[in-house]
Write a protein that holds these residues in place. Structure first.
Motif, mmCIF file in Angstrom:
data_model
loop_
_atom_site.group_PDB
_atom_site.id
_atom_site.type_symbol
_atom_site.label_atom_id
_atom_site.label_comp_id
_atom_site.label_asym_id
_atom_site.label_seq_id
_atom_site.Cartn_x
_atom_site.Cartn_y
_atom_site.Cartn_z
ATOM 1 N N ARG A 82 12.145 -9.548 -19.726
ATOM 2 C CA ARG A 82 11.150 -10.016 -18.914
ATOM 3 C C ARG A 82 10.731 -9.137 -17.995
ATOM 4 N NH1 ARG A 82 11.963 -12.745 -13.902
ATOM 5 N NH2 ARG A 82 14.108 -12.171 -14.227
ATOM 6 N N LEU A 83 11.678 -7.800 -17.088
ATOM 7 C CA LEU A 83 11.602 -7.299 -16.444
ATOM 8 C C LEU A 83 10.911 -5.999 -16.263
ATOM 9 C CD1 LEU A 83 14.609 -8.235 -14.152
ATOM 10 C CD2 LEU A 83 12.710 -8.620 -13.334
ATOM 11 N N LEU A 84 10.122 -6.131 -17.492
ATOM 12 C CA LEU A 84 9.711 -4.106 -17.875
ATOM 13 C C LEU A 84 8.973 -4.320 -17.602
ATOM 14 C CD1 LEU A 84 10.423 -1.839 -19.892
ATOM 15 C CD2 LEU A 84 10.256 -2.680 -21.801
ATOM 16 N N ASN A 85 8.791 -3.203 -16.574
ATOM 17 C CA ASN A 85 7.168 -2.484 -16.647
ATOM 18 C C ASN A 85 6.595 -3.495 -15.962
ATOM 19 O OD1 ASN A 85 7.237 0.205 -17.057
ATOM 20 N ND2 ASN A 85 6.797 -1.143 -19.717
ATOM 21 N N GLN A 86 7.659 -4.382 -14.674
ATOM 22 C CA GLN A 86 6.642 -5.467 -14.221
ATOM 23 C C GLN A 86 6.744 -4.992 -12.348
ATOM 24 O OE1 GLN A 86 4.741 -8.097 -14.924
ATOM 25 N NE2 GLN A 86 5.684 -8.274 -17.105
ATOM 26 N N ARG A 87 6.111 -5.187 -11.352
ATOM 27 C CA ARG A 87 6.022 -5.074 -10.006
ATOM 28 C C ARG A 87 7.821 -4.712 -9.400
ATOM 29 N NH1 ARG A 87 1.287 -7.233 -10.851
ATOM 30 N NH2 ARG A 87 -0.537 -5.623 -10.385
ATOM 31 N N GLU A 88 8.658 -6.298 -9.963
ATOM 32 C CA GLU A 88 9.780 -6.462 -9.012
ATOM 33 C C GLU A 88 10.714 -5.971 -10.691
ATOM 34 O OE1 GLU A 88 8.219 -9.864 -11.712
ATOM 35 O OE2 GLU A 88 7.864 -8.832 -10.795
ATOM 36 N N GLY A 89 10.358 -5.735 -11.509
ATOM 37 C CA GLY A 89 11.649 -4.937 -12.303
ATOM 38 C C GLY A 89 11.582 -3.263 -12.412
ATOM 39 N N PHE A 90 11.344 -2.809 -13.901
ATOM 40 C CA PHE A 90 11.978 -1.760 -13.672
ATOM 41 C C PHE A 90 10.344 -0.684 -14.883
ATOM 42 C CE2 PHE A 90 14.184 -3.822 -16.407
ATOM 43 C CZ PHE A 90 14.575 -3.328 -17.810
ATOM 44 N N ASP A 91 10.949 0.187 -14.751
ATOM 45 C CA ASP A 91 9.329 1.467 -15.182
ATOM 46 C C ASP A 91 10.224 1.479 -16.807
ATOM 47 O OD1 ASP A 91 6.900 2.935 -15.269
ATOM 48 O OD2 ASP A 91 7.827 3.890 -15.467
#
Length: 771
Positions: free
Chosen positions: A54-63
């Protein structure tokens, strides 16, 4: 060099179980989703899988720790998807966020002699390393060591060297901008520019060619440009495996009316059709056709193709003046057109036929497509960069773009597709053995320290130095040097000759078991993990393949309480190496990464006001004058340069094949996720060699037969044992095998002119049947 044999591994992968099926003619679809979820649950469990993806490549997550493909940008009217990742990105995260652990008990159970015979696949599947480990001279097992003792050991070895140039500091592309900047600062403070990195083995040729032709060693397009191009030429690239999110961009471009030309020695599934699992057509329909034209070119024939296309464009302009070339752009913004024109007008079509293997009618059709397009983008990857004549080949790509003014206009440009997350950012931050004087002067002025100016060693020269006893300490931040490099037996022996080898790593790999007299493994945080320092929670930044710089913030609890961030490792090593009086405030940098970014802003061009700009929702884009303003101030002439190159291509003796190394769909670089290359129909094994069916007959071998691969280079042979022949529609006279297994066949001295990149895509081999 005499004959060298690379034995087939006898443990952990039973190649007799290998199955060969029919290759796919489409990529992704429901199987891509299913494999992503399955690998995630196997490694991370259900809850952790949902949280990380869910966090992958999202603004609030990680690259993504995999490839460097860019994310959509709000400024361009683009929106990120809920699932802004691909199958191989999900696999990369699963590997890093796995619940499996490698601690002191593991190393006590497994002596180094046992680990040496394991494959990279087995080593990588054991899990995350949880504490610093040392293998002392003469010891049979790695054992725990405290962080302080580890740093003291490294500092003592470095300070004992007669010359700082006896130390080699390698970097993998996964390193963040902040860690890369501090790492090169440490290395240069120590007194050397020996900063080889993974770029030396992949896009170094692109940087060399583009720096001369356009003045900047980076591409000139954005994701929005791809979406709005008329024509996209994809050369020497397999996006379905190596950059799967690129397929979504190509699909959107096609929906907007673009055409795609694929130029490749193998008809890869990701070049033919894409079943996007995020829309109905991709789930229940046939998906989206991609390549409108597939040029089934021979290995190494690209330079001849591009010269032929240039010849045809010039001919068309002569027949209809003012309708083909961008004369105004050529006159005002370029240099060297007359020399280039003279070179390609005298084209030898017999050489083009031999080099490319393409019908002349198809080359003429491609030329017409180029003429009809008002917005053309040229994309390429390792299929161009890893040839002896790679640099002139990429210059020919630039020549085609310049002829029609396809740089610095919307929907057009040059697009070298980087293969590793933040490999481009590392170079921007100073990870290069020959950074320009402007950077070095600013670095010296900013920190008030002397900076060495003598150019350092790249990857190939570093191996030579270790082989010759001139490289005595090898320190690597990330990567798997032993498996990523050419001439495997020579490289492993070179590493073994070092006094000390040190690897900053998340997981076990081959480089940990091919070691110097003393060896250290320093475990670090991954991209997915929460990074808390003395001043609180921290984030890092990365630069993608299209020069966008943005935040990456891990959210998972670290795999072990004993892990340090890469930044902390660099700063504490600097403390042990230089002492508390050093003018660089290493301790401050460790506690607060904003302080690092303030110094990046002062040193790195285009990074002014770094802390504020990177906190914008999509970060910021690094300046690129050819793209932004059609200015080419970085070249010696102050203009874009046409270049005239001799027509080169590999000549292969009778009874031999030209081999390229490539990835399976179940790997990323040297990280082997599994044993399924489903797009090519390979299951449960990796030791295969893909050969055209007509070549199989001509060479007198049989489909499914076991053979040794023997490369021939300057009178010496390198042998890789026990590969299964697989009949496959690769171009005539060409073959392919997976790396790192086939890296043993690449001679260390077989390198690209100018860039010194290993020639991994043009290895002359013979097949020797196993009795």
């Amino acid at each position: 060099m005499g004959d060298v044999t690379r034995k087939a591994p006898e443990h952990d992968v039973d190649e007799t179980l290998l199955e060969v099926g029919k290759p796919k003619d489409w990529a992704a679809g429901i199987p891509g989703v299913a494999v992503s979820l399955l690998r995630g649950v196997e490694q991370m469990g259900t809850g952790r899988t949902v949280k990380t993806l869910r966090l992958l490549n999202q603004r609030e997550g990680f690259d993504c720790p995999g490839c460097a493909w860019p994310e959509p940008r709000e400024a361009h009217g683009e929106k990120r998807k809920m699932a802004e990742f691909c199958e191989n990105g999900a696999k990369a995260v699963a590997e890093e966020a796995t619940k499996r652990r490698v601690g002191a008990e593991f190393f006590a159970k497994h002596p180094i002699e046992d680990l040496r015979v394991k494959t990279d696949y087995w080593l990588g599947q054991q899990g995350r390393i949880t504490e610093p480990m040392v293998l002392r001279e003469g010891a049979t097992h790695y054992e725990p060591i405290s962080w302080d003792d580890a740093f003291s050991l490294v500092a003592a070895e470095l300070n004992a060297l007669d010359d700082p140039d006896e130390a080699i500091f390698y970097t993998s592309g996964r390193t963040s901008n902040e860690a890369a900047f501090l790492y090169q600062l440490l290395v240069r403070s120590y007194g050397t520019n020996n900063l080889p990195d993974c770029s030396n083995m992949c896009h170094e040729s692109s940087g060399a060619a583009l720096s001369e032709t356009t003045g900047i060693g980076k591409g000139s397009v954005s994701l929005a440009d791809i979406h709005h191009a008329d024509l996209i030429v994809v050369v020497g690239q397999n996006p379905g495996t190596n950059h799967p999110r690129m397929l979504s961009a190509l699909e959107e471009a096609k929906a907007n009316g673009a055409k795609v030309i694929a130029v490749n020695p193998m008809p890869e599934a990701g070049l033919m059709r894409f079943k996007n699992p995020q829309n109905v057509r991709g789930v229940v329909g046939k998906g989206s056709p991609l390549a409108d034209e597939f040029a089934h070119i021979k290995l190494g024939g690209d330079l001849a193709l591009f010269q032929a296309l240039g010849h045809l464009l010039l001919k068309a302009e002569q027949e209809a003046p003012g309708t083909v070339l961008d004369a105004q752009f050529i006159d005002s913004s370029t240099n060297g057109f007359d020399e280039y024109q003279k070179q390609v007008r005298d084209l030898d079509w017999d050489d083009v036929d031999k080099a490319t293997g393409l019908p002349r009618e198809q080359i003429e059709h491609i030329a017409r497509m180029l003429i009809e397009s008002q917005r053309t983008i040229y994309c390429w990857a390792m299929g161009l960069t890893q040839h002896k004549h790679a640099v002139p080949t990429i210059k020919e790509v630039a020549n085609l773009a310049l002829l029609r003014g396809m740089i610095g206009k919307p929907g057009a440009g040059l697009c070298p597709v980087r293969g590793h997350s933040n490999v481009q950012g590392d170079r921007s931050m100073g990870i290069w053995e020959k950074m320009p004087e402007t950077f070095m002067a600013r670095l010296s002025d900013e920190f008030g320290i002397p900076i060495p100016r003598k150019h350092g060693m790249d990857t190939v020269d570093s191996i030579r130095a270790m082989r010759d006893g001139k490289g005595k300490v090898f320190f690597a931040v990330g990567g798997n040097f032993a498996s990523a490099t050419p001439d495997t037996e020579l490289t492993e022996n070179a590493l073994r000759s070092c006094e000390l080898t040190v690897h900053v790593s998340t997981k076990l790999n081959r480089s940990h078991v091919v070691h110097g007299r003393t060896a250290l493994i320093l475990p670090t945080l991954g991209r997915t993990e929460h990074d808390v320092q003395a001043d609180g929670e921290q984030f890092v930044t990365v630069e993608d393949s299209m020069s966008a710089v943005h935040m990456s913030r891990g959210r998972l609890h670290p795999a072990s309480e004993h892990l340090l961030s890469e930044i902390a490792i660099v700063c504490r090593l600097a403390g042990a190496l230089f002492g508390a009086e050093h003018p660089v405030p290493w301790q401050d940098f460790e506690r607060n990464y904003d302080l690092i970014r303030d110094r990046i802003a002062a040193v790195v061009p285009g990074c002014q006001d770094y802390n504020a700009r990177v906190r914008e929702p999509d970060g910021f884009v690094m300046p690129n004058s050819p793209r932004d303003s059609r200015e080419f101030t970085g070249t010696k002439t102050g203009k874009a340069n046409f270049t005239a190159s001799e027509l080169e291509y590999p000549r292969v003796p009778q009874g031999r094949l030209l081999l390229q190394t490539l990835r399976s769909h179940d790997q990323y670089n040297t990280t082997i996720y599994g044993l399924s290359d489903r797009y090519r129909g390979i299951e449960n094994g990796r030791r295969v060699v893909f050969v055209n069916p007509d070549d199989i007959v001509e060479l007198g071998v049989a489909d499914g037969q076991l053979v040794d691969l023997v490369s021939e280079w300057r009178g010496g042979n390198r042998r890789a044992e026990r590969f299964r022949v697989v009949s496959y529609p690769t171009a005539r006279g060409c073959a392919a095998a997976y790396f790192p297994e086939a890296n043993a066949l690449i001679a260390l001295d077989s390198v690209a002119d100018t860039s010194n990149t290993p020639v991994s895509k043009a290895i002359v081999i013979r097949l020797e049947p196993i009795a």
